[in-house]
Design a protein around this motif. Structure first.
Motif, PDB file in Angstrom:
ATOM      1  N   GLY A  69      10.732  -4.247  39.694  1.00 54.69           N
ATOM      2  CA  GLY A  69       9.907  -3.141  39.353  1.00 54.69           C
ATOM      3  C   GLY A  69       8.545  -3.621  40.283  1.00 54.69           C
ATOM      4  N   ALA A  70       8.317  -4.776  40.173  1.00 58.33           N
ATOM      5  CA  ALA A  70       7.085  -5.268  40.908  1.00 58.33           C
ATOM      6  C   ALA A  70       6.891  -4.921  42.358  1.00 58.33           C
ATOM      7  CB  ALA A  70       6.596  -6.717  40.870  1.00 58.33           C
ATOM      8  N   LYS A  71       7.938  -4.663  43.232  1.00 59.10           N
ATOM      9  CA  LYS A  71       8.055  -4.577  44.746  1.00 59.10           C
ATOM     10  C   LYS A  71       7.579  -2.894  44.935  1.00 59.10           C
ATOM     11  CE  LYS A  71      12.959  -4.201  45.281  1.00 59.10           C
ATOM     12  NZ  LYS A  71      14.291  -4.855  45.837  1.00 59.10           N
ATOM     13  N   GLY A  72       8.104  -2.159  43.983  1.00 64.29           N
ATOM     14  CA  GLY A  72       7.778  -0.961  44.060  1.00 64.29           C
ATOM     15  C   GLY A  72       6.389  -0.571  43.793  1.00 64.29           C
ATOM     16  N   ALA A  73       5.814  -1.196  42.693  1.00 64.93           N
ATOM     17  CA  ALA A  73       4.471  -1.029  42.397  1.00 64.93           C
ATOM     18  C   ALA A  73       3.609  -1.502  43.099  1.00 64.93           C
ATOM     19  CB  ALA A  73       4.159  -1.657  41.074  1.00 64.93           C
ATOM     20  N   VAL A  74       3.506  -2.942  43.803  1.00 68.14           N
ATOM     21  CA  VAL A  74       3.089  -3.288  45.079  1.00 68.14           C
ATOM     22  C   VAL A  74       2.946  -2.277  46.136  1.00 68.14           C
ATOM     23  CG1 VAL A  74       2.711  -5.112  46.567  1.00 68.14           C
ATOM     24  CG2 VAL A  74       3.301  -5.468  44.303  1.00 68.14           C
ATOM     25  N   ALA A  75       3.997  -1.936  46.606  1.00 65.79           N
ATOM     26  CA  ALA A  75       4.205  -0.920  47.798  1.00 65.79           C
ATOM     27  C   ALA A  75       3.153   0.144  47.650  1.00 65.79           C
ATOM     28  CB  ALA A  75       5.385  -0.299  47.945  1.00 65.79           C
ATOM     29  N   LEU A 123       2.351   5.031  40.125  1.00 63.61           N
ATOM     30  CA  LEU A 123       1.890   6.326  40.622  1.00 63.61           C
ATOM     31  C   LEU A 123       1.321   7.176  39.407  1.00 63.61           C
ATOM     32  CD1 LEU A 123       5.320   7.399  42.424  1.00 63.61           C
ATOM     33  CD2 LEU A 123       3.213   7.336  43.656  1.00 63.61           C
ATOM     34  N   ALA A 124       1.827   6.835  38.260  1.00 64.24           N
ATOM     35  CA  ALA A 124       1.119   7.606  37.156  1.00 64.24           C
ATOM     36  C   ALA A 124       1.366   6.922  35.916  1.00 64.24           C
ATOM     37  CB  ALA A 124       1.986   9.243  37.122  1.00 64.24           C
ATOM     38  N   TRP A 125       0.461   5.636  35.718  1.00 60.40           N
ATOM     39  CA  TRP A 125       1.020   4.890  34.563  1.00 60.40           C
ATOM     40  C   TRP A 125       1.326   5.339  33.296  1.00 60.40           C
ATOM     41  CZ3 TRP A 125      -1.826   4.334  30.212  1.00 60.40           C
ATOM     42  CH2 TRP A 125      -3.100   5.218  30.186  1.00 60.40           C
ATOM     43  N   PRO A 126       0.573   6.525  32.818  1.00 61.62           N
ATOM     44  CA  PRO A 126       1.321   7.091  31.352  1.00 61.62           C
ATOM     45  C   PRO A 126       2.672   7.549  31.495  1.00 61.62           C
ATOM     46  CG  PRO A 126      -0.928   8.089  32.032  1.00 61.62           C
ATOM     47  CD  PRO A 126      -0.365   7.486  33.276  1.00 61.62           C
ATOM     48  N   VAL A 127       3.121   8.146  32.659  1.00 61.93           N
ATOM     49  CA  VAL A 127       4.438   8.690  32.848  1.00 61.93           C
ATOM     50  C   VAL A 127       5.449   7.444  33.078  1.00 61.93           C
ATOM     51  CG1 VAL A 127       5.932   9.871  34.372  1.00 61.93           C
ATOM     52  CG2 VAL A 127       3.657  10.700  33.944  1.00 61.93           C
ATOM     53  N   GLY A 128       4.998   6.356  33.678  1.00 63.44           N
ATOM     54  CA  GLY A 128       5.820   5.033  33.734  1.00 63.44           C
ATOM     55  C   GLY A 128       5.991   4.424  32.199  1.00 63.44           C
ATOM     56  N   LEU A 129       4.887   4.492  31.675  1.00 60.80           N
ATOM     57  CA  LEU A 129       5.057   3.918  30.173  1.00 60.80           C
ATOM     58  C   LEU A 129       6.087   4.772  29.375  1.00 60.80           C
ATOM     59  CD1 LEU A 129       1.564   2.824  29.431  1.00 60.80           C
ATOM     60  CD2 LEU A 129       3.235   1.385  29.731  1.00 60.80           C
ATOM     61  N   ALA A 130       5.839   6.009  29.493  1.00 61.42           N
ATOM     62  CA  ALA A 130       6.910   6.911  28.921  1.00 61.42           C
ATOM     63  C   ALA A 130       8.341   6.840  29.221  1.00 61.42           C
ATOM     64  CB  ALA A 130       6.351   8.418  29.003  1.00 61.42           C
ATOM     65  N   CYS A 131       8.285   6.700  30.546  1.00 63.64           N
ATOM     66  CA  CYS A 131       9.930   6.366  31.157  1.00 63.64           C
ATOM     67  C   CYS A 131      10.237   4.909  30.614  1.00 63.64           C
ATOM     68  CB  CYS A 131       9.736   6.373  32.516  1.00 63.64           C
ATOM     69  SG  CYS A 131       9.519   7.970  33.443  1.00 63.64           S
ATOM     70  N   CYS A 132       9.606   3.704  30.605  1.00 69.39           N
ATOM     71  CA  CYS A 132       9.973   2.901  30.106  1.00 69.39           C
ATOM     72  C   CYS A 132      10.561   2.719  28.511  1.00 69.39           C
ATOM     73  CB  CYS A 132       8.871   1.609  30.297  1.00 69.39           C
ATOM     74  SG  CYS A 132       8.461   1.145  31.826  1.00 69.39           S
ATOM     75  N   ALA A 133       9.686   3.452  27.841  1.00 68.36           N
ATOM     76  CA  ALA A 133       9.899   3.691  26.306  1.00 68.36           C
ATOM     77  C   ALA A 133      11.399   4.383  26.174  1.00 68.36           C
ATOM     78  CB  ALA A 133       8.753   4.513  25.476  1.00 68.36           C
ATOM     79  N   THR A 134      11.404   5.407  27.248  1.00 68.38           N
ATOM     80  CA  THR A 134      12.560   6.257  26.846  1.00 68.38           C
ATOM     81  C   THR A 134      13.972   5.476  27.327  1.00 68.38           C
ATOM     82  OG1 THR A 134      11.367   8.189  27.858  1.00 68.38           O
ATOM     83  CG2 THR A 134      13.988   8.405  28.115  1.00 68.38           C
ATOM     84  N   TYR A 165       0.538  14.860  35.866  1.00 66.62           N
ATOM     85  CA  TYR A 165       0.448  14.433  37.170  1.00 66.62           C
ATOM     86  C   TYR A 165       1.603  15.096  37.996  1.00 66.62           C
ATOM     87  CZ  TYR A 165      -1.776  10.111  35.280  1.00 66.62           C
ATOM     88  OH  TYR A 165      -2.780   9.341  34.811  1.00 66.62           O
ATOM     89  N   LEU A 166       1.048  16.371  38.283  1.00 61.16           N
ATOM     90  CA  LEU A 166       1.784  17.366  38.965  1.00 61.16           C
ATOM     91  C   LEU A 166       1.861  17.059  40.503  1.00 61.16           C
ATOM     92  CD1 LEU A 166       1.317  20.806  37.260  1.00 61.16           C
ATOM     93  CD2 LEU A 166       3.318  19.048  36.846  1.00 61.16           C
ATOM     94  N   HIS A 167       0.967  16.269  41.015  1.00 65.42           N
ATOM     95  CA  HIS A 167       0.838  16.002  42.279  1.00 65.42           C
ATOM     96  C   HIS A 167       1.977  14.924  42.795  1.00 65.42           C
ATOM     97  CE1 HIS A 167      -1.398  12.356  40.464  1.00 65.42           C
ATOM     98  NE2 HIS A 167      -1.154  11.835  41.489  1.00 65.42           N
ATOM     99  N   VAL A 168       2.663  14.239  41.957  1.00 65.71           N
ATOM    100  CA  VAL A 168       3.698  13.218  42.230  1.00 65.71           C
ATOM    101  C   VAL A 168       4.877  14.096  41.979  1.00 65.71           C
ATOM    102  CG1 VAL A 168       2.345  11.210  42.348  1.00 65.71           C
ATOM    103  CG2 VAL A 168       3.482  12.128  40.468  1.00 65.71           C
ATOM    104  N   LEU A 169       5.163  15.279  41.614  1.00 63.42           N
ATOM    105  CA  LEU A 169       6.271  16.121  41.217  1.00 63.42           C
ATOM    106  C   LEU A 169       7.426  15.853  42.511  1.00 63.42           C
ATOM    107  CD1 LEU A 169       7.588  17.483  39.072  1.00 63.42           C
ATOM    108  CD2 LEU A 169       6.659  19.670  39.902  1.00 63.42           C
ATOM    109  N   LEU A 170       7.032  16.473  43.337  1.00 63.82           N
ATOM    110  CA  LEU A 170       7.961  16.563  44.653  1.00 63.82           C
ATOM    111  C   LEU A 170       8.442  15.099  44.823  1.00 63.82           C
ATOM    112  CD1 LEU A 170       9.364  18.127  46.844  1.00 63.82           C
ATOM    113  CD2 LEU A 170       7.483  17.553  48.344  1.00 63.82           C
ATOM    114  N   LEU A 171       7.603  13.961  44.900  1.00 69.06           N
ATOM    115  CA  LEU A 171       8.226  12.642  45.223  1.00 69.06           C
ATOM    116  C   LEU A 171       9.304  12.433  44.094  1.00 69.06           C
ATOM    117  CD1 LEU A 171       8.377   9.815  46.456  1.00 69.06           C
ATOM    118  CD2 LEU A 171       6.266   9.290  45.146  1.00 69.06           C
ATOM    119  N   THR A 172       8.881  12.528  42.862  1.00 67.02           N
ATOM    120  CA  THR A 172       9.648  12.232  41.709  1.00 67.02           C
ATOM    121  C   THR A 172      11.114  12.838  41.583  1.00 67.02           C
ATOM    122  OG1 THR A 172       7.601  11.911  40.339  1.00 67.02           O
ATOM    123  CG2 THR A 172       9.667  11.915  39.203  1.00 67.02           C
TER     124      THR A 172
END
Length: 201
Positions: A69-75, A123-134, A165-172
């Motif tokens: 997980g960290a290697k993606g976040a660090v990048a 990229l979008a920490w609230p989304v990341g937290l929600a994904c981890c919780a999911t 966080y729609l600015h990262v929608l395409l990447l996601t």
């Protein structure tokens, strides 16, 4: 911090850096360092944390999960700090590609779940937290790692809209498509009812 390189050169640089970081096979490195053998000959042969857990070493599995997980976040965070949001998104994408297709392992890597979660947190920490919780809730209820990953990835698109966080929608969308592609064998087993539960081969 000031940009090291500008324009297309900066994007190319961060694409390479992102791939390089993502391609580090921490699961293989940790299991070998801890005397657990070649991870690619254990369980499913995958290099991710779920397969590391099949060695019976929870510390190695936790370390793999955190480092993948960290290697993606660090990048993402490095690229954003030094070259802006476009470079951050490209570095994140390439970190994911590097994890799934690392040159060091003849392009046969992991399925990208931990790296995906790390990317979303950066990229979008609230989304990341929600994904981890999911992921955590699905894993608790179903006790199937692949199903948890697929649900978390799919719902990340919903969380992006919810948190704005729609600015990262395409990447996601691209990342989610890659997660599902990497899990195509798991999807077939889920449909057949033969997918193993967490901690079992």
């Amino acid at each position: 911090m000031p940009e090291i390189v500008s324009g297309a050169g900066a994007l190319l640089l961060w694409a390479v850096i992102g791939y390089g970081l993502g391609s580090i096979p921490f699961g293989v490195v940790l299991t070998r360092a801890m005397g657990l053998g070649d991870l690619r000959k254990v369980g499913s042969g995958n290099i991710g944390a779920t397969n590391v857990l099949r060695t019976g070493n929870k510390a190695a599995a936790a370390g793999t999960l955190l480092l993948d997980g960290a290697k993606g976040a660090v990048a993402v965070l490095l690229a954003r700090a030094m070259a802006g949001e476009d470079a951050a998104q490209l570095a994140g994408l390439m970190a994911f590609v590097g994890h799934c297709y690392p040159v060091w392992l003849k392009f046969n890597g992991g399925k990208g779940v931990a790296t995906f979660l790390g990317l979303m947190l950066a990229l979008a920490w609230p989304v990341g937290l929600a994904c981890c919780a999911t992921w955590g809730l699905t894993a608790k209820l179903a006790k199937i790692s692949s199903l948890s990953a697929l649900v978390a990835a799919a719902l990340s698109l919903v969380w992006l809209v919810v948190f704005g966080y729609l600015h990262v929608l395409l990447l996601t969308l691209v990342l989610v498509a890659l997660v599902f592609w990497r899990h195509r064998g798991n999807i077939a087993r889920l449909r057949a009812g033969t997918e193993p539960r967490i901690g079992r081969s």
